[in-house]
Design an enzyme around this catalytic site. Structure first.
Site, short mmCIF file in Angstrom:
data_model
loop_
_atom_site.label_atom_id
_atom_site.label_comp_id
_atom_site.label_asym_id
_atom_site.label_seq_id
_atom_site.Cartn_x
_atom_site.Cartn_y
_atom_site.Cartn_z
N GLU A 1 0.82 -1.22 0.00
CA GLU A 1 0.00 0.00 0.00
C GLU A 1 0.86 1.27 0.00
OE1 GLU A 1 -3.26 -0.06 2.81
OE2 GLU A 1 -3.32 2.13 2.89
N ASP B 1 4.10 -14.38 11.81
CA ASP B 1 2.75 -14.80 11.43
C ASP B 1 1.79 -13.62 11.63
OD1 ASP B 1 0.20 -15.86 11.32
OD2 ASP B 1 0.68 -17.62 12.53
N HIS C 1 -2.04 10.31 -0.62
CA HIS C 1 -2.13 9.05 -1.36
C HIS C 1 -1.93 9.25 -2.84
CE1 HIS C 1 -4.57 6.25 1.48
NE2 HIS C 1 -3.29 6.05 1.56
N LYS D 1 -7.16 -0.59 11.67
CA LYS D 1 -6.56 -1.04 10.40
C LYS D 1 -5.34 -0.17 10.09
CE LYS D 1 -6.13 -1.56 5.73
NZ LYS D 1 -5.32 -0.75 4.80
C1 MEV Z 1 -5.84 3.09 5.12
O1 MEV Z 1 -5.10 1.94 4.76
C2 MEV Z 1 -5.77 3.33 6.62
C3 MEV Z 1 -6.67 4.44 7.15
O2 MEV Z 1 -8.02 4.21 6.73
C4 MEV Z 1 -6.56 4.45 8.66
C5 MEV Z 1 -7.53 5.37 9.36
O3 MEV Z 1 -8.62 5.62 8.82
O4 MEV Z 1 -7.20 5.77 10.49
C6 MEV Z 1 -6.29 5.79 6.57
#
Ligand code: MEV
Length: 430
Positions: A82, A285, A383, A269
């Site tokens: 990513e 892992d 991004h 995430k």
């Molecule tokens: C994207 O891979 C991760 C985010 O969505 C984390 C977040 O929203 O805090 C940008």
């Protein structure tokens, strides 16, 4: 040890970065080639690792710069597909230096192995029978892995719980095992299997499952970071973001995640973007780490944020992260994967606990970078440049054309495949 602050590292060519890295960490040319992917995991090793192997699968490996963890400069290898994650971690780590870097700690590396016992006339009485026979059971578990015991690890305790289930009460026995520098799955699973006859003898019940728990809540790592307000203020697109305002917006973003599981999943995430990338780069892992992280985030009965953000008495932004971190530096893919070995050397890691602490620091850095961007200029701006490069490649651009097409897509603020294809067709000719 040199500083991990490597200004301009991102502007160098890939070969120049390899040279700089080799110099920084004292890597041999073979080790550099391993990180470069030219001498990484081969099909023959893969054939010993999984069934029906046909080859290996590559991922980009980036180096997060600027990390200061417990006063030590660290360059962190991150295996991730990513865009923006390596840049985000490096950026956060640069700001964190202004508050002294990341202060990390960890628990002893204790894993839990579970044994399910059924068909008990009186589960509570069986529980006490297990506890009364603890010394004998511990002895059996200890004999499973003399190497681990010699290394200072081994079984530390045996616990037993009566768990109400859809099928009535069952007795769940936990063996608590100090795994030292191993992730420990094999050792603790074998211990659980080896205890079966003795447990059936002691309880007069029937043993069913014997397997570790990925909710490794006795094996946690913690990171704390203090970000002074001066480090938080910035300019973007002619807009000035003032430090106290950035702090407050980040705390608001955290409060949202802490209160709402829909947001918490995404917030966490973002943490795992940093965590997994290092876990993968070191051959660990990541499914185990993911499972442990999310179970830990839901341990109160409601899924919530793994991190906390607030202000200290001087008004600085303070972030903390505590989460299970069952990683090893010996055995399994950590040993077999050549790049994992070089990754550990690069970070100067000699104990699994050091690695677990670096990983949570990266998770917290990543969380800061994401929430800061979301709470200020939005995530798409950062991004866009990297995403544009991927779109340019997908549209068929190669060599210098990748950067040219990507720059044009960003300037036009439309990063779309059809536009990229048109630019490749147009500019590819010139
Ligand atoms: C994207 O891979 C991760 C985010 O969505 C984390 C977040 O929203 O805090 C940008």
């Amino acid at each position: 040890m040199s500083s991990s602050r490597l200004p301009g590292f991102y502007q160098k060519s890939i070969e120049e970065r390899q040279v700089a890295l080799a110099k920084w960490a004292g890597l041999s040319s073979d080790e550099v080639q391993i990180l470069a992917g030219a001498m990484g995991l081969n099909a023959e090793s893969a054939d010993h690792m999984v069934e029906n192997a046909v080859g290996t699968f590559g991922l980009p490996l980036g180096i997060a710069t600027n990390f200061l963890v417990n006063g030590r400069d660290v360059l962190v290898p991150m295996a991730i597909e990513e865009p923006s994650v390596v840049a985000g971690a490096s950026y956060a780590a640069r700001l964190a230096r202004e508050g002294g870097g990341f202060v990390c700690s960890s628990s002893e590396p204790l894993m839990i192995s579970q044994i399910q016992i059924l068909d008990l006339a009186e589960p509570h009485a069986a529980r006490l029978d297990v506890l009364a026979n603890k010394a004998r059971l511990m002895e059996i578990a200890r004999d499973v892995d003399p190497m681990l015991v010699r290394a200072g690890g081994g079984p530390r305790d045996i616990e037993a719980r009566v768990v109400e289930s859809a099928l009535g009460p069952m007795l769940i026995v936990h063996i608590i095992v100090d795994c030292r520098d191993a992730m420990g799955a094999n050792a603790v699973n074998t211990m659980a299997e080896r205890l079966r006859p003795a447990l059936e003898d002691v309880t007069h019940g029937r043993v069913n499952l014997r397997i570790l728990s990925n909710l490794a809540d006795r094996r946690v790592a913690r990171a704390k970071v203090v970000l002074p307000l001066a480090a938080l203020s910035f300019e973007s697109d002619g807009v000035h973001y003032e430090g106290a305002n950035v702090r407050d917006r980040i705390v608001e973003a955290w409060a949202f995640a802490a209160a709402d599981p829909y947001r918490a999943a995404t917030h966490n995430k973002g943490i795992m973007n940093g965590v997994d990338a290092v876990v993968i780069a070191t051959g660990n892992d990541w499914r185990a780490i993911e499972a442990g992280a999310h179970a830990y985030a839901a341990r109160s009965g409601r899924y919530t944020s793994l991190s906390h953000w607030g202000a200290d008495k001087n008004g600085n932004l303070v972030g903390t992260l505590e989460m299970p971190m069952a990683v090893g530096i010996i055995g399994g893919a950590t040993k077999v994967h050549p790049a994992a070995q070089v990754a550990l050397k690069l970070m100067g890691v000699t104990e699994a606990r050091d690695l677990s602490e670096i990983i949570v620091a990266v998770g917290l850095a990543q969380n800061f970078a994401a929430t800061r961007a979301l709470a200020t200029e939005g995530i798409q701006r950062g991004h866009m440049a990297l995403h544009a490069r991927q779109v340019a490649i997908a549209a068929g651009a190669t060599g210098e054309l990748i950067e040219r097409v990507a720059a044009q897509l960003v300037a036009e603020r439309h990063v779309r495949l059809d536009r990229a294809q048109a630019l490749v067709a147009e500019q590819g000719k010139s």
